[in-house]
Enzyme design. Structure first.
Site, mmCIF file in Angstrom:
data_model
loop_
_atom_site.group_PDB
_atom_site.id
_atom_site.type_symbol
_atom_site.label_atom_id
_atom_site.label_comp_id
_atom_site.label_asym_id
_atom_site.label_seq_id
_atom_site.Cartn_x
_atom_site.Cartn_y
_atom_site.Cartn_z
ATOM 1 N N CYS A 1 -1.936 -1.569 1.641
ATOM 2 C CA CYS A 1 -2.724 -2.340 2.601
ATOM 3 C C CYS A 1 -3.253 -3.616 1.976
ATOM 4 O O CYS A 1 -3.481 -3.692 0.773
ATOM 5 C CB CYS A 1 -3.927 -1.535 3.095
ATOM 6 S SG CYS A 1 -3.464 -0.029 3.954
ATOM 7 N N TYR B 1 4.337 -4.187 -9.957
ATOM 8 C CA TYR B 1 5.116 -4.367 -8.738
ATOM 9 C C TYR B 1 4.337 -4.869 -7.543
ATOM 10 O O TYR B 1 4.808 -5.729 -6.793
ATOM 11 C CB TYR B 1 5.763 -3.025 -8.351
ATOM 12 C CG TYR B 1 6.397 -3.035 -6.977
ATOM 13 C CD1 TYR B 1 7.659 -3.585 -6.769
ATOM 14 C CD2 TYR B 1 5.717 -2.516 -5.871
ATOM 15 C CE1 TYR B 1 8.234 -3.615 -5.511
ATOM 16 C CE2 TYR B 1 6.290 -2.543 -4.598
ATOM 17 C CZ TYR B 1 7.549 -3.086 -4.435
ATOM 18 O OH TYR B 1 8.108 -3.119 -3.188
ATOM 19 N N GLY C 1 1.752 -4.652 3.186
ATOM 20 C CA GLY C 1 1.912 -3.770 4.329
ATOM 21 C C GLY C 1 2.487 -4.541 5.488
ATOM 22 O O GLY C 1 1.944 -5.580 5.864
ATOM 23 N N ASN D 1 -8.421 -0.766 1.850
ATOM 24 C CA ASN D 1 -7.215 -0.640 1.024
ATOM 25 C C ASN D 1 -7.500 0.424 -0.016
ATOM 26 O O ASN D 1 -8.489 0.332 -0.742
ATOM 27 C CB ASN D 1 -6.899 -1.975 0.345
ATOM 28 C CG ASN D 1 -5.782 -1.878 -0.702
ATOM 29 O OD1 ASN D 1 -5.792 -2.588 -1.688
ATOM 30 N ND2 ASN D 1 -4.818 -1.003 -0.486
ATOM 31 N N GLY D 2 -6.627 1.404 -0.081
ATOM 32 C CA GLY D 2 -6.798 2.486 -1.059
ATOM 33 C C GLY D 2 -6.572 3.818 -0.396
ATOM 34 O O GLY D 2 -5.922 3.908 0.647
HETATM 35 P P1 AMP Z 1 14.061 3.532 -5.431
HETATM 36 O O1 AMP Z 1 15.275 3.029 -4.745
HETATM 37 O O2 AMP Z 1 13.401 4.641 -4.637
HETATM 38 O O3 AMP Z 1 14.273 3.928 -6.849
HETATM 39 O O4 AMP Z 1 13.001 2.375 -5.400
HETATM 40 C C1 AMP Z 1 12.935 1.478 -6.456
HETATM 41 C C2 AMP Z 1 12.705 0.100 -5.922
HETATM 42 O O5 AMP Z 1 11.606 0.112 -5.033
HETATM 43 C C3 AMP Z 1 12.401 -0.849 -7.055
HETATM 44 O O6 AMP Z 1 13.343 -1.884 -6.964
HETATM 45 C C4 AMP Z 1 11.006 -1.357 -6.772
HETATM 46 O O7 AMP Z 1 11.020 -2.769 -6.768
HETATM 47 C C5 AMP Z 1 10.645 -0.837 -5.413
HETATM 48 N N1 AMP Z 1 9.357 -0.118 -5.388
HETATM 49 C C6 AMP Z 1 8.745 0.540 -6.360
HETATM 50 N N2 AMP Z 1 7.592 1.083 -5.936
HETATM 51 C C7 AMP Z 1 7.466 0.754 -4.644
HETATM 52 C C8 AMP Z 1 6.489 1.001 -3.631
HETATM 53 N N3 AMP Z 1 5.419 1.730 -3.879
HETATM 54 N N4 AMP Z 1 6.705 0.494 -2.397
HETATM 55 C C9 AMP Z 1 7.783 -0.222 -2.142
HETATM 56 N N5 AMP Z 1 8.749 -0.479 -3.042
HETATM 57 C C10 AMP Z 1 8.611 -0.006 -4.279
#
Ligand code: AMP
Length: 488
Positions: free
Chosen positions: A20, A261, A46, A121-122
């Site tokens: 958020c 990230y 979000g 947010n949280g």
């Molecule tokens: P995955 O395909 O499930 O391994 O997701 C990894 C990718 O998702 C990486 O390229 C990250 O940039 C991105 N990512 C990591 N954490 C999050 C998150 N909490 N929400 C959205 N994207 C994420």
């Protein structure tokens, strides 16, 4: 904020779904238009729904819509329904469909002493337990969000003054919360005692702003004043600012994943520039896990700053071997597994000319389920890369976040199921390495992780949760755990 009881589109809800962004401004004409711009800058936090509550000196106006900020809030007819010089807003990830709108923030309630709106947010880790207690005392909940619990706690407080009721309520909460509230006379900003999620104070021509990140100040030419302190409750009125510290002094544990990230790279959080920090993460990664290769390729966009740092440190050429289509949302937060797969193909394409015949180092910020890495690696191989080495700019994500970052349940995290060697085979790379936890701390200018006294919340990497997880561990365990299992 987190949903406590709703189900996902396909009944496979497996994530917290509570990334958020919050924003508020006090004392600026057409406040809702300014909030719209601020929320647009926070859209990465979000993308599924947004809301604004404004106050014009006599009444509150509320608009909440599913979709991006720009889908609705840029329309003159919508902004005309949000008059006033004070407004707060919220952008959230949520499930869509019937249940979606009732959970969209800001929440607004009419208390005995007047109206109050809140953006959060949280994730409150004892919200469900508190909700059960409140329901036994007669409270009726109209949403399935943990944030509504806070409104009920305020309403039930026996303190006299509103700010004392607010403090009474938030000091009963556990978990992570950066809050922006608006009453008839004040705007309130509050951070949980560990300061897990960010919240900053800005100024636009004398009007105070509260926002999740500094990029939301830049978009409107506002000045950064300072970060709200962990455990601080800041009250903004026509008379100025007043701070309360109801928890006293606690050692902060800011979320280190914001640097890895989540936050926008052009933001400054807790005295660090996110972009510079990500480059330092990449440098550290190159020091720890060098590769004999021809080029460094980022997985755009989230892997780009770390890949630049890696290439600089390694003395390797940096090239855009993968091109991203910017008109697709974050693949990770699509609701079903099949769409998630499709999303990756829609979002990235290999730049064959750049990588054909080359030994490529791919740099991404994290591996969660492994879906993205698997697809990208295959794409790069199909484009003719001679070797593919993967370097991940964070330690293995081995535990779920319970503090407001959308994470699947632990069993779906690749690193919780496999060794690094097995992950290497699973995503089919020639080599795979992650940044060490000490390396991550060094990249944020700390000597390393002091295991007796860690400086950040790094629970997603270490499983070391800095607050109580009452809804998981408390007496409501059975029911709570089944809900949490659904929601992350
Ligand atoms: P995955 O395909 O499930 O391994 O997701 C990894 C990718 O998702 C990486 O390229 C990250 O940039 C991105 N990512 C990591 N954490 C999050 C998150 N909490 N929400 C959205 N994207 C994420």
């Amino acid at each position: 904020m987190t949903e406590l009881t709703s189900t996902d589109l396909d009944g496979e809800a497996d994530a917290f779904r509570d990334e958020c962004g919050v924003f508020g401004i006090f004392g600026k004409a057409d406040a809702a238009a300014v909030v719209t711009l601020g929320l647009h800058a926070l859209q990465h936090r979000g993308q599924e729904a947004a809301g604004i509550v404004s106050y014009d000196g006599s009444q509150f106006s509320v608009e909440r819509h599913v979709g991006l900020i720009g889908d609705t809030f840029t329309k003159p007819s919508v902004l005309a329904r949000l008059p006033g010089s004070r407004a707060i807003g919220h952008t959230r990830y949520s499930t869509t469909g019937g249940e979606g709108l009732r959970n969209v923030q800001p929440f607004f309630a009419e208390f005995a002493g007047g109206g109050f709106a809140i953006s959060h947010n949280g994730n409150i880790t004892n919200a469900l337990t508190k909700q059960r207690e409140l329901q036994k005392r007669g409270a009726i909940f109209s949403s399935t969000s943990d944030t509504e619990t806070l409104l009920h706690l305020i309403a039930m407080s026996e303190r006299e003054l509103f700010i004392d009721k607010f403090i009474d309520a938030i000091t009963q909460l556990e978990g992570a919360f950066s809050l922006v509230g608006l009453s008839g006379k004040k705007m309130v900003g509050a951070r949980d005692p560990l300061g897990i999620r960010p919240l900053i104070l800005g100024d636009l021509d004398g009007a105070y702003i509260l926002a999740s990140e500094t990029c939301a100040l830049d978009i409107i030419g506002a000045h950064y004043v300072r970060d709200i302190k962990p455990g601080e409750v800041l009250v903004i009125t026509n008379d100025g600012l007043r701070s309360y510290f109801p928890w006293g002094e606690l050692k902060p544990r800011f979320c280190i994943f914001e640097y890895v990230y989540f936050a926008r790279p052009d933001s400054n959080l807790e005295g660090r520039n996110v972009y510079e920090t990500r480059k330092m993460i990449g440098e550290q990664l190159a020091k720890e896990s060098p590769v004999d290769a021809d080029m460094v390729v980022p997985v755009p966009d989230s892997g780009t700053p770390a890949a630049i740092g890696f290439a600089q440190q390694a003395g390797l050429p940096f090239d855009l071997g993968i091109i991203r289509n910017h008109y697709v949302g974050r693949t990770f937060i699509q609701p079903t597994a099949s769409i998630r797969h499709m999303g990756v193909k829609l979002k990235h394409n290999a730049n064959q000319k750049a990588i054909e015949g080359k030994r490529v180092v791919l740099v991404d910020d994290s591996i969660v389920r492994g879906t993205t890495s698997q697809k990208i690696v295959q794409m790069v191989r199909d484009a003719g890369a001679a070797e593919v080495h993967m370097r991940i700019a964070s330690p293995p994500t081995a535990a779920s976040c319970f503090y407001g970052v959308d994470t699947p349940e632990k069993s779906k995290l690749l690193a919780s199921r496999m060794s690094i060697e097995d992950m290497k085979d699973y995503i089919k790379v020639d080599s795979l390495a992650f940044l060490s936890i000490d390396g991550l701390y060094r990249a944020v200018n700390e000597p390393g992780r002091d295991s007796a006294c860690p400086q950040f919340c790094d629970a997603c990497f270490t499983g070391d949760y800095p607050t109580a997880l009452t809804d998981r561990d408390g007496t409501e365990t059975t029911r709570t755990l089944s809900l949490l299992a659904k929601h992350g």
